[in-house]
Design an enzyme around this catalytic site. Structure first.
Site, PDB file in Angstrom:
ATOM      1  N   GLU A 136      -6.841   4.847   0.115  1.00 36.61           N
ATOM      2  CA  GLU A 136      -6.400   5.412   1.381  1.00 36.61           C
ATOM      3  C   GLU A 136      -5.998   6.870   1.176  1.00 36.61           C
ATOM      4  O   GLU A 136      -5.445   7.227   0.139  1.00 36.61           O
ATOM      5  CB  GLU A 136      -5.211   4.628   1.936  1.00 36.61           C
ATOM      6  CG  GLU A 136      -5.581   3.240   2.394  1.00 36.61           C
ATOM      7  CD  GLU A 136      -4.424   2.480   3.003  1.00 36.61           C
ATOM      8  OE1 GLU A 136      -4.678   1.452   3.632  1.00 36.61           O
ATOM      9  OE2 GLU A 136      -3.257   2.922   2.845  1.00 36.61           O
ATOM     10  N   ASP A 189       0.813  -1.213   0.000  1.00 37.83           N
ATOM     11  CA  ASP A 189       0.000   0.000   0.000  1.00 37.83           C
ATOM     12  C   ASP A 189       0.846   1.262   0.000  1.00 37.83           C
ATOM     13  O   ASP A 189       0.446   2.285  -0.566  1.00 37.83           O
ATOM     14  CB  ASP A 189      -0.934   0.016   1.218  1.00 37.83           C
ATOM     15  CG  ASP A 189      -2.154  -0.871   1.016  1.00 37.83           C
ATOM     16  OD1 ASP A 189      -2.060  -1.823   0.223  1.00 37.83           O
ATOM     17  OD2 ASP A 189      -3.192  -0.619   1.652  1.00 37.83           O
ATOM     18  N   CYS A 234       1.231  -8.206   5.182  1.00 41.53           N
ATOM     19  CA  CYS A 234       0.835  -6.814   4.975  1.00 41.53           C
ATOM     20  C   CYS A 234      -0.660  -6.631   4.755  1.00 41.53           C
ATOM     21  O   CYS A 234      -1.445  -7.567   4.829  1.00 41.53           O
ATOM     22  CB  CYS A 234       1.671  -6.202   3.862  1.00 41.53           C
ATOM     23  SG  CYS A 234       3.382  -5.914   4.408  1.00 41.53           S
ATOM     24  N   ASP A 235      -1.026  -5.391   4.419  1.00 39.46           N
ATOM     25  CA  ASP A 235      -2.359  -4.857   4.655  1.00 39.46           C
ATOM     26  C   ASP A 235      -3.529  -5.719   4.197  1.00 39.46           C
ATOM     27  O   ASP A 235      -4.472  -5.937   4.940  1.00 39.46           O
ATOM     28  CB  ASP A 235      -2.472  -3.482   3.996  1.00 39.46           C
ATOM     29  CG  ASP A 235      -1.575  -2.458   4.661  1.00 39.46           C
ATOM     30  OD1 ASP A 235      -0.553  -2.862   5.246  1.00 39.46           O
ATOM     31  OD2 ASP A 235      -1.880  -1.259   4.597  1.00 39.46           O
ATOM     32  N   LYS A 236      -3.549  -6.146   2.941  1.00 38.54           N
ATOM     33  CA  LYS A 236      -4.720  -6.872   2.440  1.00 38.54           C
ATOM     34  C   LYS A 236      -4.505  -8.375   2.412  1.00 38.54           C
ATOM     35  O   LYS A 236      -5.450  -9.123   2.163  1.00 38.54           O
ATOM     36  CB  LYS A 236      -5.078  -6.384   1.022  1.00 38.54           C
ATOM     37  CG  LYS A 236      -5.275  -4.881   0.914  1.00 38.54           C
ATOM     38  CD  LYS A 236      -6.293  -4.361   1.921  1.00 38.54           C
ATOM     39  CE  LYS A 236      -6.333  -2.851   1.954  1.00 38.54           C
ATOM     40  NZ  LYS A 236      -5.083  -2.225   2.408  1.00 38.54           N
ATOM     41  N   SER A 253      -4.919   5.153   5.664  1.00 40.99           N
ATOM     42  CA  SER A 253      -3.823   4.268   6.013  1.00 40.99           C
ATOM     43  C   SER A 253      -3.803   4.085   7.519  1.00 40.99           C
ATOM     44  O   SER A 253      -4.227   4.958   8.276  1.00 40.99           O
ATOM     45  CB  SER A 253      -2.503   4.885   5.550  1.00 40.99           C
ATOM     46  OG  SER A 253      -1.416   4.302   6.219  1.00 40.99           O
ATOM     47  N   CYS A 310       5.514  -2.399   8.183  1.00 41.87           N
ATOM     48  CA  CYS A 310       5.911  -1.098   8.734  1.00 41.87           C
ATOM     49  C   CYS A 310       5.684  -1.035  10.240  1.00 41.87           C
ATOM     50  O   CYS A 310       4.681  -1.516  10.758  1.00 41.87           O
ATOM     51  CB  CYS A 310       5.180   0.022   8.012  1.00 41.87           C
ATOM     52  SG  CYS A 310       5.647   0.170   6.276  1.00 41.87           S
TER      53      CYS A 310
END
Length: 616
Positions: free
Chosen positions: A491, A81, A122-124, A517, A195
Site C-alpha cells: 500500500e 496494515d 481488519c483488512d485481509k 490504503s 479504523c
C-alpha cells in the site's frame, strides 16, 4: 438429505479413535450427531481491530451449544496494515490473505466441520475468510469486531472528529508543532475496532452485508457498543438453524455460493461505488468471485461505475464523517435502500437473515421500516471513552439521521455526484485496467496531465516527495510494487500522505502497480495491470513522459506513440535477466514471499494464485 460432514469422523466403529479424541475436547455421546460449527476467530494483541475478540468466540460457542450445535473455535493470523505500513512488513499484508484462506480451509476440512462462523475485522482477514467460505461452501455467517470510534481533537480553536490518517498527515507536516502532532497521535485511535473511516476493513465488513453473508449492522455498529453483542449472539443462534436447513432440510439456498451469486457481487460492488469504499475491495471481490466460480471481473466493475452515483461520503473522502455517522443514518441497509429505490441493485438476492434482500430492506431500511426496534438499533452511538473492551457502553443518539437530501446518506436524486466513488481506467498505460477512488479526487483533477517522476519503489517515492524532488503538476510513478514485483503489492499510504503534508495532495497525481490504503484520497491511481514485473507499460515510462488522465472518459495514457513504446519494449527485453526488474533497488525478499510471487496473478484478477501452475 445430505449427511452432516462431521459424521465422517463421529460415526462408525472405524472412527473410534477420532471419537476418543473428540471426547478429549469435551464432547459426549449426545454430541455425536449434532452439527459441528467451526468458529474461525482472529484474536490478536497486535491489532486494535482484533484485540477485543479474545472471549467473543467462546461467547458465540455458548450460544451455538444452547441452540443444539457443537462449537469448536480456532484462530487465524491477522496483520495490522497500519503498523506494517512504511517498511518491509507491508510486503506480507496481501499475501497473508491467501494464508488465512488456506488455514481456514485446512482447519474446517481436516476436522469435517459442518458450518462456520467467521469472526473477522481488519483488512485481509475478512477477505481471506470470505475466500475460504466460498471454497468450502458450507453454511457461514460473518460477524466483524466492528469499527473503532472516531477520535476528537481541538485544533486551531475547532474540535474535529479524527482518525489514523489525520495523525499521519499531521505527523509529517513540518508546520505542525510536536505537541499538536502528539495530540492527533494520541486521539486518532481511541478504542478497539477497525479504523474509523471508510478504509479497507470497514469497507469489506460493509460489503459482507451487501453480499448477504452478514447481519444488518455488521459493518457499522461500533465495536464498543452493547448492540454489537446481540449480533454475535444472533450469529451463534442462526448458524445452527442454517446448518439444519442445509443438511436436514436439503436447502442449498443457505450455502455461500447460493447467496454470493453474480448478482450479489454486483450488489456489493454497487454499494462500494456508492459509498466510495477502499480500492482494495476491488482486489478482494475479484478474488472472492473466483473462489465462488462467479465470472465477475474488471469489465463488470467498469460497467457499474458508469451508472452508480455516490450516495455517501466518509473519511478519508471528507473530514469529520466516520462509520459511526453512517450507522446513525441507517447503516448499509440505508444505502442499499436508496440504491433499491433507484433500481440499481438486485433485490431478489438471498441473505443469511432474510429470504431476499428486498425482505431484509423492508425490515432494516429506516426510510421504510416502522419497527421502533430498528430505529433504536441505528441510534447506537460512540461512547467517547478510551477502551479496548467490546460492548463496554450503550450510549445512543437522540435521533437517527433520515435526511436523504443533505444527510450522510443521500437519495439518488440528491447524490453527492452522478458518478460513483470508484472508476476503472484503461489505456496504453494500463491495458487491463487500473483503479481510482473518485470519491477522494478533487473536481479540478478529474482530468490531469503532467510529467512523470519515476520511482522504482515506495521508498524512493517517499524520499523524492520529502526531498522536494516532486513539484506541483508532476505525476509520480511508483512501479515494481505489484503482486509479483513487490512482491506483495504494498500500500502507498505514506507517499500519498506525504504529498498532502507537503501541500501537494491536490497538485499531483500518483500512479502505481501497487495498491493504496483505504485511507488514501487524492488523485491516486493503483492496481495498474499488467504490472511492471509482468511486462506492463508502466515499466516503460521514462522520466518526463507526459501522462494523461481523464477520469470522465475512463482513460489513462502515456503520451508517446505505439512505435516508441514498442521500441522501448524491445530495448527492455534485450536486457535479458535484468529485464522488467527495478533498477538499483535493495530489498530483501524471503523465501515465503518469493513463493507467493511465483504463484500470484495480476491485480486485474484479484492477485489470486495462478492455479493453472498446479496442473502440471
Amino acid at each position: 438429505m445430505p449427511a452432516y460432514r462431521s459424521r465422517t469422523s463421529t460415526h462408525g466403529r472405524n472412527m473410534s479413535g477420532a471419537r476418543g479424541l473428540w471426547r478429549a475436547t469435551g464432547m459426549t455421546d449426545a454430541d455425536f450427531g449434532k452439527p459441528i460449527i467451526a468458529i474461525a476467530n482472529s484474536f490478536t494483541q497486535f491489532v486494535p481491530g482484533h484485540v477485543h475478540l479474545k472471549d467473543l468466540g467462546q461467547m458465540v460457542a455458548r450460544e451455538i451449544e444452547k441452540a443444539g450445535g457443537v462449537a469448536k473455535e480456532f484462530d487465524t493470523i491477522a496483520i495490522d496494515d497500519g503498523i506494517a505500513m512504511g517498511h518491509a512488513g507491508m510486503l506480507y499484508s496481501l499475501p497473508s490473505r491467501e494464508l488465512i484462506a488456506d488455514s481456514v480451509e485446512y482447519m474446517v476440512n481436516a476436522h469435517c466441520a459442518d458450518a462456520m462462523v467467521c469472526i473477522s475485522n481488519c483488512d485481509k482477514i475478512t477477505p481471506g475468510m470470505l475466500m475460504a467460505s466460498l471454497r468450502l461452501n458450507i453454511p457461514t455467517i460473518f460477524i466483524s469486531g466492528g469499527p473503532m470510534e472516531a477520535g476528537k481533537v481541538t485544533y486551531q480553536g475547532e474540535t474535529h472528529a479524527v482518525d489514523l490518517i489525520d495523525a499521519m498527515i499531521k505527523g509529517a507536516d513540518q508546520n505542525v508543532s510536536d505537541e499538536e502532532a502528539l495530540a492527533f497521535e494520541k486521539e486518532s485511535c481511541p478504542t478497539c475496532g477497525s479504523c474509523s473511516g471508510m478504509f479497507t476493513a470497514n469497507s469489506m465488513n460493509c460489503l459482507i452485508e451487501a453480499l448477504g453473508l452478514g447481519l444488518p449492522g455488521n459493518g457499522t455498529v461500533v465495536a464498543t457498543h452493547a448492540d454489537r453483542k446481540e449480533l454475535f449472539l444472533e450469529a451463534g443462534r442462526r448458524i445452527v438453524d442454517l446448518a439444519r436447513r442445509a443438511y436436514e432440510g436439503d436447502d442449498a439456498s443457505v450455502l455461500p455460493r447460493s447467496i454470493a451469486t453474480f448478482q450479489a457481487f454486483e450488489n456489493a460492488m454497487t454499494l462500494d461505488i456508492a459509498m466510495g469504499g477502499s480500492t482494495n475491495t476491488v482486489l478482494h471481490l475479484l478474488a472472492a468471485a473466483q473462489e465462488a466460480g462467479v465470472a465477475f471481473g474488471m469489465s463488470d466493475i467498469d460497467r457499474l461505475s458508469r451508472r452508480v452515483p455516490c450516495l455517501c461520503k466518509v473519511a478519508p473522502n471528507v473530514p469529520d464523517v466516520h462509520i459511526e455517522d453512517v450507522h446513525r443514518a441507517g447503516g448499509i441497509m440505508g444505502i442499499l435502500g436508496q440504491l433499491d429505490r433507484g433500481g440499481l441493485i438486485n433485490r431478489e438476492c438471498g441473505t443469511i437473515h432474510a429470504r431476499t434482500l428486498a425482505e431484509g430492506l423492508d425490515r432494516w431500511d429506516i426510510s421504510r421500516s416502522n419497527d421502533p426496534k430498528v430505529v433504536e438499533f441505528y441510534k447506537a452511538a460512540p461512547g467517547g471513552v478510551r477502551t479496548t473492551e467490546a460492548f463496554s457502553q450503550s450510549k445512543r443518539w437522540a435521533e437517527v439521521d433520515k435526511d436523504r437530501t443533505a444527510g450522510v446518506i443521500r437519495s439518488v436524486d440528491n447524490a453527492f455526484s452522478k458518478d460513483g466513488g470508484l472508476a476503472v481506467l484503461f489505456g496504453n498505460l494500463a491495458l487491463d485496467g487500473c483503479i481510482v477512488k473518485t470519491a477522494g479526487v478533487d473536481d479540478k483533477n478529474l482530468t490531469f496531465s503532467g510529467p512523470a517522476v519515476i520511482c522504482e519503489s515506495q521508498d524512493e517515492a517517499v524520499a523524492k516527495i520529502l526531498g522536494g524532488q516532486v513539484k506541483s503538476g508532476d505525476v509520480v510513478i511508483v512501479r515494481y510494487e505489484g503482486p509479483r514485483g513487490g512482491p506483495g503489492m504494498q500500500e502507498m499510504l505514506y507517499p500519498t500522505s506525504y504529498l498532502k503534508s507537503m501541500g501537494l495532495g491536490k497538485e499531483c497525481a500518483l500512479i502505481t502497480d501497487g495498491r493504496f490504503s483505504g485511507g488514501t484520497s487524492g488523485l491516486s491511481i493503483g492496481h495498474v495491470s499488467p504490472e511492471a514485473a509482468e511486462g506492463g507499460a508502466i515499466g516503460l515510462i521514462q522520466a518526463g513522459d507526459i501522462i494523461d488522465i481523464h477520469i470522465p472518459n475512463r482513460s489513462i495514457a502515456i503520451r508517446v506513440s505505439d512505435a516508441e513504446l514498442e521500441k522501448r519494449r524491445q530495448a527492455m527485453q534485450a536486457l535479458g535477466p535484468k529485464a522488467w526488474k527495478p533498477v538499483d533497488r535493495d530489498r530483501q525478499v524471503s523465501a515465503a514471499l518469493r513463493a507467493y510471487a511465483a504463484m500470484t496473478t495480476s491485480a486485474a484478477r484479484g492477485a489470486v494464485r495462478d492455479v493453472s501452475q498446479l496442473e502440471r
